[in-house]
Each structure stands twice: as C-alpha cells, then as structure tokens.
Design an enzyme around this catalytic site. Structure first.
Site, PDB file in Angstrom:
ATOM      1  N   GLU A 132       0.827  -1.208   0.000  1.00  0.00           N
ATOM      2  CA  GLU A 132       0.000   0.000   0.000  1.00  0.00           C
ATOM      3  C   GLU A 132       0.861   1.258   0.000  1.00  0.00           C
ATOM      4  O   GLU A 132       0.545   2.248  -0.674  1.00  0.00           O
ATOM      5  CB  GLU A 132      -0.923   0.004   1.224  1.00  0.00           C
ATOM      6  CG  GLU A 132      -1.904  -1.162   1.269  1.00  0.00           C
ATOM      7  CD  GLU A 132      -1.382  -2.349   2.067  1.00  0.00           C
ATOM      8  OE1 GLU A 132      -2.193  -3.005   2.723  1.00  0.00           O
ATOM      9  OE2 GLU A 132      -0.158  -2.617   2.026  1.00  0.00           O
ATOM     10  N   CYS A 177      -2.468  -3.892   7.146  1.00  0.00           N
ATOM     11  CA  CYS A 177      -2.052  -4.132   8.533  1.00  0.00           C
ATOM     12  C   CYS A 177      -2.485  -2.968   9.423  1.00  0.00           C
ATOM     13  O   CYS A 177      -2.630  -1.828   8.978  1.00  0.00           O
ATOM     14  CB  CYS A 177      -0.541  -4.345   8.611  1.00  0.00           C
ATOM     15  SG  CYS A 177       0.454  -2.927   8.102  1.00  0.00           S
ATOM     16  N   ARG A 193      14.205 -23.674  -5.685  1.00  0.00           N
ATOM     17  CA  ARG A 193      15.041 -23.387  -4.509  1.00  0.00           C
ATOM     18  C   ARG A 193      15.101 -21.886  -4.240  1.00  0.00           C
ATOM     19  O   ARG A 193      15.138 -21.455  -3.083  1.00  0.00           O
ATOM     20  CB  ARG A 193      16.459 -23.923  -4.722  1.00  0.00           C
ATOM     21  CG  ARG A 193      16.573 -25.432  -4.703  1.00  0.00           C
ATOM     22  CD  ARG A 193      18.012 -25.852  -5.000  1.00  0.00           C
ATOM     23  NE  ARG A 193      18.166 -27.296  -5.070  1.00  0.00           N
ATOM     24  CZ  ARG A 193      19.299 -27.894  -5.419  1.00  0.00           C
ATOM     25  NH1 ARG A 193      20.362 -27.172  -5.742  1.00  0.00           N
ATOM     26  NH2 ARG A 193      19.372 -29.210  -5.445  1.00  0.00           N
ATOM     27  N   THR A 216      21.173 -39.081   1.536  1.00  0.00           N
ATOM     28  CA  THR A 216      21.375 -38.271   0.331  1.00  0.00           C
ATOM     29  C   THR A 216      22.603 -37.386   0.478  1.00  0.00           C
ATOM     30  O   THR A 216      23.388 -37.226  -0.465  1.00  0.00           O
ATOM     31  CB  THR A 216      20.120 -37.418   0.055  1.00  0.00           C
ATOM     32  OG1 THR A 216      19.001 -38.276  -0.120  1.00  0.00           O
ATOM     33  CG2 THR A 216      20.305 -36.560  -1.188  1.00  0.00           C
TER      34      THR A 216
END
Length: 342
Positions: free
Chosen positions: A53, A78, A187, A199
């Site tokens: 805004e 907000c 990512r 892994t």
C-alpha cells in the site's frame, strides 16, 4: 470478469514479483484506481521494507486524486506497528474512500483489525474479491499461520519404471536438464531445502541456487543427521549459506552452521516446529525414498512435485507412491512433471 476482479487480478500479478523475497511476510500487491484508470501500484518487495500500500500510494503522481479513488489490495491492510507503520493508518490519512480486499489476514496481530479501523474512519470496505485465488497465491503464508509449521513441498525424480536411485546408491541423473534447472528456480522461491543423511552422504549436494539466472537469495540448508555421522568436508558444511543440522545429541552454533538437538520420539514434528520458530515459512524436501515416504505417512507435507522420466532404469530403489489430488501435469522436453496437493 467484473471490474473489481480485473483490478484485483492485476494486484495479484504484481504481488508475485515479491516471491522469494518477502518471507515470512505474505506476498501482497496493491493498485489504486481513479475513474477506471490505475494511477498507482506497488507490491511488497522485500521483508522489512515498505508494504504494498505504501509503494502504491507513493507511485501516485497527483496525491489529490487519492480522496476520489479505490484501493485494491490482495490482503487486509495491517493495523499494527511492526517493521513498518500500519498501512490502515496511511489509507485513513489520505482519505481513500473505498478499499477492496481479497483475503482477510489471519495473523492475530491483524485479523480483522485493519478492516475495522478503515470502517470506523468511514471508509467503505469490500472483501472476498478473488479470495480463493489470492489464498492459493499465499498458501505458504496461510499454512504457516494456521498449522504453526512451514509449507512442505516433497520433490523427487523417478524413472519410467518407478525407481529413483541406483541399487548401490551411486549418483545417477534421472531427470533432464530443463527439469533440473526448474528445481534451481524452486530453490530460489522457498525459504529452505531439506535433505537426509543418506542423500547428503551419497550425493554430496550443495542444495543452493546455481542453474537459474535470478538468484533472490540462497535458501537455508537443512540436513537430518540423527547420529552425527556425516563427514565435515561435505558441501553442506562449507559455511557458504546458513545450514541447520538436526540431530539427537548436540546443540551448538557456529557462523553459518547450527546443530540442533531434538528428541527421538517426536523428531520430525519438532523439526518443523523449530523451523516455524525460526520464521522459515516453506521447505523444499529433496531427499531419499525413506524420508519422503515417512513424511507422507506422517501427513507432514502439503505438496508433491514429481518428475517422471520417459526412460526405465531396470534395477534400483523404488520411489515413494505419491498421495493426494493431482493439480497439474506438464511435459518438460520428455520429462513429465506431476504436482499433487494433499
């Protein structure tokens, strides 16, 4: 489409320019319309900086028109002082007579208070315009707020015959280059990338963004090493980006590296609760079949992104079985991308 929907659609489009830069805040876009013409627009660019805004109001060349305009915003303005002043106060100060909102903010610091403040100042407020689409755009934020954990995306690649690794665990490329480049884009959009000890040991991944031209930031790297058996010379421990190692034995911090001890009985749920406390809003899980299947079984996921190659492997380790509702299917130069939602 109705006029309100057209302008809200524009607000949503520019909101997504903040993807990967505003977490743990939501993506928010705002347009200001005078007599059917957009006279100012803005979006939340980066966490800690001005909200949508503010940027939209500042973009209006003639501020006198604000008192005759309608403001469209994807999330309730907000009403509290955080890193920036309340946007509701800004709207009241400029006497903008009408505000159209897609989603009411479920953050308890706002949650209807912004709308109430506008209405008490005599401003007309309309809510729910493209609410479903806006909530989908900010599904990470809403999951984070509702469930007190990050939005969890499981990702893997499998061969045409449903295998995701060689029998001896040696590294093997299953997906093609375009699919792998898309993973680097993902990512860049998520707060963290998580993997397991197996892994980490067999593939020695960097879990960073390399093969994508726009690098907004490097994600947190999360590794599960319950017994602290991983060698220290792995890429994950090179200090090049923030890394958290969750384990059963040790809590310690060094520059760029955190060891966090968790109890064995609630290890995974406590892991995601700890990430919530660290304000990590989303996690991309790139791991082996055991961890992936465990997360599916525990219902600790929101989305599955599965690359399926056109080529069989013949022998190897089986991939997990995807669960949920398929929401997208796309061909990527021979690879098939399937997306499931819980």
């Amino acid at each position: 489409m109705h006029t309100d929907e057209i302008f809200m659609q524009r607000a949503m489009a520019i909101a997504q320019l903040g993807r990967g830069s505003v977490s743990p805040n939501p993506m928010v876009g705002c347009v200001i319309v005078h007599n059917g013409v957009i006279i100012g627009e803005g979006y939340h660019r980066r966490y800690g900086e001005a909200h949508a805004e503010v940027n939209a109001v500042n973009a209006v060349a003639n501020p006198e028109l604000l008192s005759e305009s309608t403001l469209y915003v994807t999330l309730e303005p907000c009403s509290h002082f955080g890193k920036t002043p309340p946007c509701a106060d800004l709207i009241v100060r400029h006497r903008i007579p009408k505000v159209v909102v897609a989603n009411v903010d479920i953050n308890p610091l706002v949650s209807g208070n912004g709308i109430r403040k506008l209405q008490e100042a005599g401003i007309e407020v309309q809510t729910g315009v493209l609410a479903r689409e806006a909530a989908e755009m900010n599904r990470r934020f809403f999951t984070f707020m509702r469930h007190k954990r990050p939005y969890i995306i499981l990702k893997w690649a499998e061969s045409a015959d449903g295998l995701m690794a060689a029998a001896d665990r040696r590294p093997v490329w299953i997906s093609n280059r375009l699919s792998r480049q898309l993973v680097h884009k993902w990512r860049s959009e998520e707060d963290a990338v998580l993997t397991g000890a197996g892994t980490a040991l067999h593939d020695n991944p960097r879990l960073n963004v390399r093969d994508f031209p726009i690098i907004r930031r490097q994600p947190y790297r999360i590794v599960i090493d319950r017994s602290l058996q991983l060698p220290p010379d792995l890429h994950l421990f090179d200090g090049s980006q923030p890394t958290i190692c969750y384990n059963l034995h040790r809590s310690e911090e060094q520059p760029g590296l955190i060891w966090q001890q968790l109890p064995a009985g609630t290890f995974l749920t406590d892991l995601f609760a700890d990430l919530y406390e660290r304000k990590i809003q989303s996690v991309l899980v790139e791991a082996g079949p055991r961890l992936l299947q465990t997360l599916i079984a525990l219902d600790l996921y929101d989305e599955i992104r599965l690359f399926r190659s056109a080529h069989p492997m013949g022998d190897g380790i089986a991939a997990p079985r995807p669960q949920g509702r398929m929401v997208a299917r796309e061909n990527l130069l021979g690879d098939e991308l399937l997306v499931f939602r819980k």
